[in-house]
Design a protein around this motif. Structure first.
Motif, PDB file in Angstrom:
ATOM      1  N   ASP A   7       0.820  -1.211   0.000  1.00  0.00           N
ATOM      2  CA  ASP A   7       0.000   0.000   0.000  1.00  0.00           C
ATOM      3  C   ASP A   7       0.853   1.259   0.000  1.00  0.00           C
ATOM      4  OD1 ASP A   7      -2.784  -1.191   2.049  1.00  0.00           O
ATOM      5  OD2 ASP A   7      -2.330  -1.454  -0.073  1.00  0.00           O
ATOM      6  N   GLU A  10       2.385   1.624  -3.474  1.00  0.00           N
ATOM      7  CA  GLU A  10       1.346   2.081  -4.392  1.00  0.00           C
ATOM      8  C   GLU A  10       1.051   3.566  -4.162  1.00  0.00           C
ATOM      9  OE1 GLU A  10      -3.195   1.014  -5.760  1.00  0.00           O
ATOM     10  OE2 GLU A  10      -2.529   0.379  -3.769  1.00  0.00           O
ATOM     11  N   GLN A  13       3.679   5.617  -5.783  1.00  0.00           N
ATOM     12  CA  GLN A  13       3.519   5.623  -7.236  1.00  0.00           C
ATOM     13  C   GLN A  13       2.362   6.518  -7.656  1.00  0.00           C
ATOM     14  OE1 GLN A  13       3.025   1.425  -7.899  1.00  0.00           O
ATOM     15  NE2 GLN A  13       5.208   1.081  -8.232  1.00  0.00           N
ATOM     16  N   SER A 154      -4.718   6.778  -0.350  1.00  0.00           N
ATOM     17  CA  SER A 154      -4.411   5.816  -1.407  1.00  0.00           C
ATOM     18  C   SER A 154      -5.671   5.455  -2.187  1.00  0.00           C
ATOM     19  CB  SER A 154      -3.767   4.566  -0.800  1.00  0.00           C
ATOM     20  OG  SER A 154      -3.418   3.654  -1.803  1.00  0.00           O
ATOM     21  N   ARG A 158      -6.322   6.506  -6.067  1.00  0.00           N
ATOM     22  CA  ARG A 158      -6.611   5.492  -7.102  1.00  0.00           C
ATOM     23  C   ARG A 158      -7.781   5.947  -7.955  1.00  0.00           C
ATOM     24  NH1 ARG A 158      -5.381   1.665  -3.187  1.00  0.00           N
ATOM     25  NH2 ARG A 158      -7.563   1.508  -2.564  1.00  0.00           N
ATOM     26  N   ASN A 176       0.107   0.213 -12.311  1.00  0.00           N
ATOM     27  CA  ASN A 176      -0.306  -1.073 -11.777  1.00  0.00           C
ATOM     28  C   ASN A 176      -0.835  -0.899 -10.381  1.00  0.00           C
ATOM     29  OD1 ASN A 176       0.484  -2.394 -14.075  1.00  0.00           O
ATOM     30  ND2 ASN A 176       2.507  -2.902 -13.284  1.00  0.00           N
ATOM     31  N   GLY A 177      -1.909  -1.623 -10.076  1.00  0.00           N
ATOM     32  CA  GLY A 177      -2.476  -1.553  -8.742  1.00  0.00           C
ATOM     33  C   GLY A 177      -3.460  -0.435  -8.577  1.00  0.00           C
ATOM     34  N   SER A 178      -3.707   0.364  -9.605  1.00  0.00           N
ATOM     35  CA  SER A 178      -4.623   1.496  -9.474  1.00  0.00           C
ATOM     36  C   SER A 178      -6.043   1.149  -9.876  1.00  0.00           C
ATOM     37  CB  SER A 178      -4.139   2.661 -10.314  1.00  0.00           C
ATOM     38  OG  SER A 178      -2.930   3.130  -9.806  1.00  0.00           O
ATOM     39  N   SER A 182      -4.673  -4.086  -4.763  1.00  0.00           N
ATOM     40  CA  SER A 182      -3.251  -3.804  -4.583  1.00  0.00           C
ATOM     41  C   SER A 182      -2.417  -4.710  -5.445  1.00  0.00           C
ATOM     42  CB  SER A 182      -2.837  -3.856  -3.143  1.00  0.00           C
ATOM     43  OG  SER A 182      -3.024  -4.792  -2.352  1.00  0.00           O
ATOM     44  N   ALA A 183      -1.272  -4.174  -5.869  1.00  0.00           N
ATOM     45  CA  ALA A 183      -0.353  -4.925  -6.719  1.00  0.00           C
ATOM     46  C   ALA A 183       0.660  -5.599  -5.843  1.00  0.00           C
ATOM     47  CB  ALA A 183       0.341  -3.953  -7.694  1.00  0.00           C
TER      48      ALA A 183
END
Length: 184
Positions: A7, A10, A13, A154, A158, A176-178, A182-183
């Motif tokens: 988390d 992410e 990012q 977060s 997203r 990725n993960g958005s 979660s990635a």
């Protein structure tokens, strides 16, 4: 040292992508790429003692240097697209970076008709210092949030990044993960 939880990775990012998308195209500066009085680049914190000493770098110069690191040589038109600036502005910006010795021009290895911009060793050093200062600021901002605030931010980011991507405002799409998962 333990690796950051997915988390937090992410969130970093998402923040990076969000700040790239919404940062002002040229910042508070004169048309020649030099900072206006009192207009320090938002990407380059210089008000804290623990931050790295940097020469005067405008917001658009900082953004261009970071894009040049990632690209390892890029055409001016491509840089204009990444920075969301018109070509004439990027031409002046590149000329200013070249005068400072941070950028050089060279022929494309695959097609000699094209000229590309490359970081000089000095430009690479400045870009690394800009990036480190920016990362330091981002880490301080995230560290000041509680775990619940980070989780909420977060989730909200997203959604915001997904919305910006749907509107075509993010050149690289959603990280990725958005997509709400979660990635890991």
């Amino acid at each position: 040292m333990a690796e950051a939880p997915p988390d937090e990775i992410e969130l970093e990012q998402l923040l990076t992508q969000l700040l790239r998308a919404v940062s002002p195209p040229a910042g508070p500066e004169h048309g020649n790429g030099t900072p206006a009085p009192g207009g320090a680049a938002a990407l380059v914190p210089q008000s804290r003692a623990e931050d790295i000493s940097l020469p005067a770098v405008s917001a658009s110069e900082a953004r261009a240097l970071i894009e040049l690191v990632a690209a390892r040589g890029i055409a001016q038109g491509e840089l204009a697209g990444l920075l969301n600036l018109d070509k004439s502005t990027v031409s002046r910006l590149a000329a200013g970076l070249e005068r400072k010795g941070w950028v050089g021009r060279g022929r494309d290895e695959d097609n000699q008709r094209y000229v590309r911009l490359y970081l000089t060793p000095q430009g690479g050093e400045i870009a690394a210092r800009v990036w480190q200062a920016w990362q330091s600021r981002q880490a301080r901002i995230i560290a000041a949030l509680s775990a619940d605030e980070r989780a909420g931010l977060s989730a909200g980011l997203r959604g915001l990044v997904r919305g910006l991507a749907a509107e075509g405002l993010l050149g690289e799409g959603v990280p990725n993960g958005s997509n709400g998962h979660s990635a890991s």
